[in-house]
Design a protein around this motif. Structure first.
Motif, PDB file in Angstrom:
ATOM      1  N   LEU A 103       0.818  -1.213   0.000  1.00 49.46           N
ATOM      2  CA  LEU A 103       0.000   0.000   0.000  1.00 49.46           C
ATOM      3  C   LEU A 103       0.852   1.263   0.000  1.00 49.46           C
ATOM      4  O   LEU A 103       1.941   1.297   0.568  1.00 49.46           O
ATOM      5  CB  LEU A 103      -0.920   0.012   1.218  1.00 49.46           C
ATOM      6  N   LYS A 104       0.330   2.300  -0.637  1.00 45.50           N
ATOM      7  CA  LYS A 104       0.993   3.592  -0.671  1.00 45.50           C
ATOM      8  C   LYS A 104      -0.068   4.666  -0.463  1.00 45.50           C
ATOM      9  O   LYS A 104      -0.664   5.156  -1.426  1.00 45.50           O
ATOM     10  CB  LYS A 104       1.724   3.807  -1.996  1.00 45.50           C
ATOM     11  N   PRO A 105      -0.344   5.046   0.775  1.00 48.50           N
ATOM     12  CA  PRO A 105      -1.414   6.024   1.058  1.00 48.50           C
ATOM     13  C   PRO A 105      -1.161   7.359   0.358  1.00 48.50           C
ATOM     14  O   PRO A 105      -0.037   7.679  -0.030  1.00 48.50           O
ATOM     15  CB  PRO A 105      -1.346   6.175   2.582  1.00 48.50           C
ATOM     16  N   PHE A 106      -2.225   8.134   0.239  1.00 45.87           N
ATOM     17  CA  PHE A 106      -2.119   9.433  -0.433  1.00 45.87           C
ATOM     18  C   PHE A 106      -1.054  10.318   0.215  1.00 45.87           C
ATOM     19  O   PHE A 106      -0.333  11.046  -0.472  1.00 45.87           O
ATOM     20  CB  PHE A 106      -3.466  10.156  -0.407  1.00 45.87           C
ATOM     21  N   LYS A 107      -0.943  10.268   1.524  1.00 42.44           N
ATOM     22  CA  LYS A 107       0.058  11.085   2.218  1.00 42.44           C
ATOM     23  C   LYS A 107       1.461  10.738   1.740  1.00 42.44           C
ATOM     24  O   LYS A 107       2.295  11.625   1.515  1.00 42.44           O
ATOM     25  CB  LYS A 107      -0.044  10.881   3.732  1.00 42.44           C
ATOM     26  N   LYS A 147      -1.833  20.521   8.954  1.00 46.71           N
ATOM     27  CA  LYS A 147      -3.251  20.790   8.690  1.00 46.71           C
ATOM     28  C   LYS A 147      -3.575  20.653   7.210  1.00 46.71           C
ATOM     29  O   LYS A 147      -4.598  20.057   6.838  1.00 46.71           O
ATOM     30  CB  LYS A 147      -3.618  22.194   9.183  1.00 46.71           C
ATOM     31  N   ASP A 148      -2.729  21.205   6.354  1.00 45.49           N
ATOM     32  CA  ASP A 148      -2.970  21.106   4.927  1.00 45.49           C
ATOM     33  C   ASP A 148      -2.864  19.661   4.444  1.00 45.49           C
ATOM     34  O   ASP A 148      -3.672  19.208   3.631  1.00 45.49           O
ATOM     35  CB  ASP A 148      -1.999  21.990   4.150  1.00 45.49           C
ATOM     36  N   MET A 149      -1.849  18.931   4.927  1.00 43.94           N
ATOM     37  CA  MET A 149      -1.684  17.540   4.500  1.00 43.94           C
ATOM     38  C   MET A 149      -2.896  16.713   4.897  1.00 43.94           C
ATOM     39  O   MET A 149      -3.413  15.919   4.113  1.00 43.94           O
ATOM     40  CB  MET A 149      -0.419  16.945   5.106  1.00 43.94           C
ATOM     41  N   GLU A 150      -3.364  16.892   6.127  1.00 47.41           N
ATOM     42  CA  GLU A 150      -4.541  16.150   6.580  1.00 47.41           C
ATOM     43  C   GLU A 150      -5.769  16.517   5.756  1.00 47.41           C
ATOM     44  O   GLU A 150      -6.573  15.651   5.395  1.00 47.41           O
ATOM     45  CB  GLU A 150      -4.795  16.428   8.060  1.00 47.41           C
ATOM     46  N   GLY A 151      -5.915  17.816   5.456  1.00 46.93           N
ATOM     47  CA  GLY A 151      -7.069  18.254   4.678  1.00 46.93           C
ATOM     48  C   GLY A 151      -7.048  17.735   3.261  1.00 46.93           C
ATOM     49  O   GLY A 151      -8.071  17.270   2.730  1.00 46.93           O
ATOM     50  N   ILE A 152      -5.890  17.823   2.602  1.00 44.64           N
ATOM     51  CA  ILE A 152      -5.772  17.372   1.218  1.00 44.64           C
ATOM     52  C   ILE A 152      -6.026  15.874   1.110  1.00 44.64           C
ATOM     53  O   ILE A 152      -6.781  15.417   0.246  1.00 44.64           O
ATOM     54  CB  ILE A 152      -4.375  17.714   0.664  1.00 44.64           C
ATOM     55  N   THR A 153      -5.401  15.093   1.975  1.00 41.25           N
ATOM     56  CA  THR A 153      -5.561  13.640   1.890  1.00 41.25           C
ATOM     57  C   THR A 153      -6.986  13.208   2.243  1.00 41.25           C
ATOM     58  O   THR A 153      -7.512  12.262   1.653  1.00 41.25           O
ATOM     59  CB  THR A 153      -4.544  12.914   2.793  1.00 41.25           C
ATOM     60  N   ASP A 154      -7.619  13.916   3.172  1.00 44.26           N
ATOM     61  CA  ASP A 154      -9.002  13.582   3.491  1.00 44.26           C
ATOM     62  C   ASP A 154      -9.917  13.899   2.313  1.00 44.26           C
ATOM     63  O   ASP A 154     -10.826  13.127   1.981  1.00 44.26           O
ATOM     64  CB  ASP A 154      -9.464  14.351   4.727  1.00 44.26           C
ATOM     65  N   LEU A 155      -9.658  15.033   1.663  1.00 41.27           N
ATOM     66  CA  LEU A 155     -10.437  15.407   0.483  1.00 41.27           C
ATOM     67  C   LEU A 155     -10.278  14.351  -0.613  1.00 41.27           C
ATOM     68  O   LEU A 155     -11.257  13.908  -1.224  1.00 41.27           O
ATOM     69  CB  LEU A 155      -9.983  16.773  -0.020  1.00 41.27           C
ATOM     70  N   MET A 156      -9.038  13.934  -0.853  1.00 42.55           N
ATOM     71  CA  MET A 156      -8.787  12.916  -1.873  1.00 42.55           C
ATOM     72  C   MET A 156      -9.478  11.601  -1.529  1.00 42.55           C
ATOM     73  O   MET A 156     -10.038  10.931  -2.399  1.00 42.55           O
ATOM     74  CB  MET A 156      -7.284  12.710  -2.036  1.00 42.55           C
ATOM     75  N   SER A 157      -9.454  11.230  -0.250  1.00 40.59           N
ATOM     76  CA  SER A 157     -10.052   9.962   0.154  1.00 40.59           C
ATOM     77  C   SER A 157     -11.561   9.941  -0.043  1.00 40.59           C
ATOM     78  O   SER A 157     -12.159   8.880  -0.226  1.00 40.59           O
ATOM     79  CB  SER A 157      -9.717   9.659   1.622  1.00 40.59           C
TER      80      SER A 157
END
Length: 210
Positions: free
Chosen positions: A117-121, A134-144
């Motif tokens: 596996l290679k998560p979005f982060k 904060k930005d990393m968490e927001g971007i990856t949550d949006l992508m998910s």
């Protein structure tokens, strides 16, 4: 038809599709778009922000050694990045499923290699782009919420417009700085609405997330 790096799984597999294909494409473009101009509270701001890597998230390529086409690699990457297997109901609805999958829903070409596996982060970090936590968490949550293999499980456009990170990212820099230190969602500084001008593994013996 969309270019192959942003092509939704149901299009690759020749299944029925609806407006949720646009949500998948948007999720892919989060890693490409470098500028979005935002209108907040009826006032233009000059805040231009980088969403992610300016490059393709999915990078399908032919792999002659394993007899894999670009589409084979794309589907493999979908599993690795999204962290989920293709489920039987989706594959049963798609006319090309037998070209890529066995009857147990494992891949024909890559199953022997396992599913690292290679998560979005990790995808974003490997691009060399740096983001605040904060930005990393927001971007990856949006992508998910966009990049879900099952179309019916993707967020709607209306839900995306209410995504906390998009609202946060739409603010002028001074407001973002203030909000970054305010964890309380009931804070008077918390913005509740915004208007945007831009259209916006191993074998299957257990869940891949284990």
């Amino acid at each position: 038809m969309s270019s192959i790096p942003i092509r939704p799984p149901e299009i690759v597999l020749k299944g029925d599709w609806d407006q949720s294909v646009d949500i998948w494409t948007f999720g892919c473009l989060v890693s490409q778009i470098s500028r979005i101009f935002v209108s907040y509270a009826d006032c233009w701001t000059d805040k231009v922000y980088t969403l992610a890597t300016k490059g393709d998230l999915f990078k399908p390529m032919k792999l002659p050694k394993v007899g894999a086409s670009e589409e084979d690699v794309l589907i493999f990457q979908m599993i690795l990045f999204c962290g989920k297997f293709f489920e039987p109901p989706l594959l049963q609805r798609c006319r090309r499923s037998a070209e890529f999958f066995r009857k147990d829903c494992n891949l024909l070409k890559f199953d022997s290699l396992g599913y690292p596996l290679k998560p979005f982060k990790k995808c974003i970090s490997d691009s060399g782009r740096l983001f605040s936590t904060k930005d990393m968490e927001g971007i990856t949550d949006l992508m998910s919420k966009c990049l879900r293999l099952e179309p019916s499980k993707r967020a709607t456009a209306e839900q995306l417009l209410e995504h906390p990170w998009l609202i946060y990212a739409a603010l002028p820099n001074i407001a973002r700085t203030a909000l970054a230190g305010v964890p309380n969602p009931e804070s008077p500084l918390t913005i509740t609405s915004a208007r945007f001008t831009t259209p916006v593994p191993v074998r299957r013996t257990k869940e891949i997330s284990e």
